[in-house]
Design an enzyme around this catalytic site. Structure first.
Site, PDB file in Angstrom:
ATOM      1  CG  ASP A  93      74.932  41.809  -7.553  1.00  0.00           C
ATOM      2  OD1 ASP A  93      74.034  42.644  -7.836  1.00  0.00           O
ATOM      3  OD2 ASP A  93      74.742  40.866  -6.762  1.00  0.00           O
TER       4      ASP A  93
HETATM    5  C1  BGC Z   1      71.340  41.726  -6.161  1.00  0.00           C
HETATM    6  C2  BGC Z   1      71.093  41.269  -7.588  1.00  0.00           C
HETATM    7  C3  BGC Z   1      70.125  42.213  -8.248  1.00  0.00           C
HETATM    8  C4  BGC Z   1      70.692  43.622  -8.194  1.00  0.00           C
HETATM    9  C5  BGC Z   1      69.802  44.659  -8.825  1.00  0.00           C
HETATM   10  C6  BGC Z   1      71.747  43.173  -6.107  1.00  0.00           C
HETATM   11  O1  BGC Z   1      71.812  43.615  -4.786  1.00  0.00           O
HETATM   12  O2  BGC Z   1      72.342  40.923  -5.583  1.00  0.00           O
HETATM   13  O3  BGC Z   1      70.587  39.963  -7.603  1.00  0.00           O
HETATM   14  O4  BGC Z   1      69.898  41.814  -9.557  1.00  0.00           O
HETATM   15  O5  BGC Z   1      70.868  43.979  -6.841  1.00  0.00           O
HETATM   16  O6  BGC Z   1      68.653  44.851  -8.067  1.00  0.00           O
END
Ligand code: BGC
Length: 772
Positions: free
Chosen positions: A239
């Site tokens: 993530d």
């Molecule tokens: C979120 C993800 C997301 C990623 C990119 C993160 O903060 O938890 O779900 O895909 O950011 O935006």
């Protein structure tokens, strides 16, 4: 060449990536910036883009702020998972996935970051709108459909957030402390299903820790379980910002750290000084090259969809997602000629998606008021009724309410749009309660006083308490429905679409009833999943608690009759359940049929019922059709902590075929042979365990019978009615001598050793079974 195409199995040997230097391999394992992987110009390896997801494309425009929220390329905003999941419609969800994949392909996006399939553990989770269900089979089956759809367009999916990311509070470091059974049976099961059934190109690991270990650094999770047990062959991406120790992460099985990282040279140094196994970098680089390869080969879509086609799909899927919770006296559908007062700001300013990384810039945005006006032939008036802004004066609030009450008073029917203001739920934080704002509840009460023909339409990403449920004749759960939700609401209000959505999450009476209530969101960076397996309806049903609306519930404008279910075991050992369903009402409709299993008398803790299969049948008025539901044998299995593997318990299972978890229409019993389980016996094994053993059991049985025959005194000291066999059941075999001595019988200690040795003989096993 770097090209690794053609093989499904990744062979991660040095030879595969022989042309890459260690520095180049290390560089591949983190992004070049927020959204792209690093290119290797020398070898022509391009940079590929991974971007959000999950219910539409959020592709940042070049030069925008790096989060890109609010300034992304326009894309179709399909219904977020909370809504789409309520359709229980695998084929529809696959079509939505394919449309999303096509939009991504046209924008040269290699991987869409979604779907999110975390379990809705608490109604408070701020991100529940992005998740599908409180049930792992629903999340797994529907998640797999989304992945299949996206990937059918040559674009990868990224199943997230792996794993146990069930809250936003302290999400970057909280440790989800979960016992092995709920971890496997509830929190990992959906991921396993998606990985095994749909082979996602990537899996995104979560921010949080699981039992103390960061998901991004968890070798057990990323390597042993995900790759070893489930056969995942794709890329594990972090993530965004989830990696704090890059070396530990690579060692654990993480391939790609996103976004960019400045520590590639540390990876190189770690390999050189031996603190990081070179094979980990080789393997990660090879997997990333294969992802690049797939992306290059994939993106087959070059023709944009026909004008309006994706918006139409967004409307169709939104219509399928609406759940009709209540409809007394058939107040819905509304006749088009009725005079209607449309009340509430959500009718003109729809809440159609949630806050955070999934926010899409829609290609178009419908609102319910306009769409109602398009379909209605009677008079339609609108009053805002309330203002969700925080700084509304009391005077203004009163004015708005009076205006709405007057509108309701003059209309045949009042349609009141209530819901959660955007600020109350978002990625990044959890809700404090499940209540609708007080001013909305007061407005509704005032409207009901002047017009009992009131329909409530809800807009919310997480479930809300419905204290007015008994007073309002009709309630439509409209969730967050995406850009075409306004049209879909009008379609359902007027019966253009017969609702068929059902709840994938229980609506509790009160927050305090919910299973995680006492253990959410934890403290000091630990959250204990104290409710164990009993998540969602598993909790409410096992405890026989009142709920506002049960899991699986949803009404239609027609009625369905279920006949008697039959069940048999098929060639794969799966249970095939069949039932004839008849549409007994006046209009065509679609019914979501659910199959729950239970094993009364099980020797392990089990919920009262667990959903194991579902399907849907579309039926014209008067039509009957047989629905077939397959309960996979592997879904019957529980995680046996004694042997650390899945085990199917022996026994007559009850299969309940149901319209909701509280509306069981037919029940059938089926015998299932259990899996053999070899539990090594020892002196601390209980007498019950020894008796259950196929070799040691009968020997002990007869030894005990003769010992007891000579132990007249034992019977004398036992009060009448005491069940000696139950009393002995948990007594350790090693201490039986002491017990026997007390009752005047004799036990030779060598006999116990001989018994244990006999049980230890190879290839013997006991079958997992229910007692009796
Ligand atoms: C979120 C993800 C997301 C990623 C990119 C993160 O903060 O938890 O779900 O895909 O950011 O935006």
């Amino acid at each position: 060449m770097w090209h690794l195409s053609g093989t499904m199995d990744i062979v991660t040997t040095d030879a595969d990536i022989a042309e890459l230097t260690l520095e180049e391999k290390a560089s591949l394992t983190s992004g070049v910036n927020f959204w792209y992987t690093k290119p290797i110009g020398r070898l022509g390896v391009p940079s590929i883009m991974l971007t959000d997801g999950p219910h539409g494309l959020r592709k940042q425009r070049d030069g925008a702020d790096h989060l890109g929220i609010g300034d992304s390329v326009p894309a179709t905003c399909f219904p977020p998972a909370v809504a789409l999941g309520s359709s229980w419609d695998v084929a529809l969800i696959e079509r939505v996935g394919a449309a999303l994949g096509a939009e991504a392909a046209l924008e040269h996006v290699a991987v869409v970051l979604g779907p999110g399939i975390n379990i809705k553990r608490s109604p408070l989770c701020g991100r529940n709108f992005e998740y599908l269900s409180e049930d792992p089979v629903v999340s797994g089956v529907l998640g797999a459909a989304l992945v299949a759809g996206i990937q059918s367009r040559g674009v990868g999916a990224s199943v997230k957030h792996f794993a146990a990311n069930n809250q936003e509070s302290d999400r970057m470091r909280v440790s989800a402390d979960i016992d092995p059974r709920p971890l496997r049976e509830i929190y990992l099961r959906g991921f396993q299903r998606v990985v095994e059934d749909a082979q996602p190109w990537t899996v995104m690991c979560a921010y949080n820790r699981i039992n103390g270990v960061y998901a991004s650094q968890d070798a057990w999770l990323l390597t042993q379980v995900l790759r070893g047990e489930w056969g995942f062959a794709g890329v594990v991406v972090s993530d965004w910002g989830a990696v704090s120790d890059r070396i530990a992460a690579l060692s654990a099985g993480l391939d790609l750290e996103m976004p960019g990282s400045l520590s590639d040279d540390r990876v190189v140094a770690a390999v050189r000084d031996g603190s990081l196994d070179r094979q980990c970098v080789n393997a990660a680089a090879a997997r990333i090259l294969r992802l690049v390869d797939r992306a290059q080969a994939g993106a087959a879509v070059t023709t944009p969809p026909a004008a309006g086609a994706h918006h139409a799909l967004a409307r169709e899927s939104a219509g399928r997602s609406i759940v009709l919770l209540k409809n007394d006296d058939g107040i819905l559908p509304l006749s088009k000629s009725r005079n209607i007062a449309v009340i509430g700001e959500f009718a003109t300013q729809p809440r159609y998606q949630g806050g955070g990384s999934s926010m899409i810039k829609p290609t178009r945005l419908d609102n319910a008021l306009d769409e109602i006006r398009l379909l209605a032939t009677g008079k339609v008036v609108h009053a805002a009724g309330f203002d969700s802004a925080t700084d509304v004066s009391a005077q203004e609030a009163t004015r708005l309410r009076r205006e709405a009450v007057a509108a309701a008073d003059s209309a045949d029917t009042a349609v009141v749009f209530l819901g959660l203001p955007a600020r109350l739920e978002s990625e990044g934080y959890d809700r404090d309660d499940i209540d609708l704002p007080v001013q909305q509840l007061e407005l509704l009460a005032a409207v009901l006083e002047v017009n009992p023909n009131t329909v409530v339409v809800l807009s919310n990403g997480g479930v809300v308490a419905l204290p007015f449920a008994a007073e309002v004749p009709a309630i439509m759960e409209g969730w967050l429905l995406g850009q075409a939700g306004g049209g879909a609401i009008a379609d359902v209000l007027f019966g253009e679409v017969n609702p068929s959505g059902k709840l994938t999450e229980t609506i509790p009476v009160r927050l305090a009833d919910s299973p995680a209530y006492l253990d959410f969101p934890g403290e000091f960076s630990h959250v204990r999943y104290g409710e164990g397996l009993f998540v969602g309806y598993r909790w409410y049903d096992t405890r026989d608690m009142e709920v506002a609306f049960p899991f699986g519930h949803g009404l239609s404008y027609t009625t369905f009759e279920y006949r008697t279910a039959t069940a048999g075991i098929d060639d794969h050992g799966d249970i095939e359940v069949r039932i004839v369903v008849t549409n007994t009402g006046a209009v065509a409709g679609r019914e979501v049929v659910q199959a729950y299993t239970a094993l009364p008398g099980s020797r392990i803790a089990r919920p009262r019922r667990e959903l194991k299969a579902f399907t849907s049948v579309a039926l014209d008025s008067g039509e009957s059709r047989e629905a077939t539901l397959t309960v996979r044998r592997k879904d019957l299995a529980y995680w046996d902590t004694r042997v650390d593997r899945w085990v199917v318990e022996d026994g007559p299972y009850t299969v309940e075929v149901a319209a909701s978890s509280r509306d069981i229409r037919s029940s059938v019993q089926i015998d299932v042979d259990g899996d053999p389980v070899t539990i090594p016996l020892s002196r601390s094994s209980s007498i019950g365990e020894v008796l259950a053993h196929p070799v040691a059991g009968p020997i002990l049985q007869s030894a005990m019978a003769s010992a007891m025959a000579g132990a007249g005194e034992a019977a004398a000291i036992m009060p009448d009615g005491v069940d000696l066999s139950r009393l002995l059941d948990s007594f350790p075999i090693g201490q039986i001598g002491m017990l026997a001595a007390g009752s005047g019988a004799e036990v030779d200690p060598a006999m116990i050793d001989a018994l244990l040795a006999a049980a230890d003989a190879p290839d013997e096993g006991s079958t997992a079974h229910a007692p009796g």
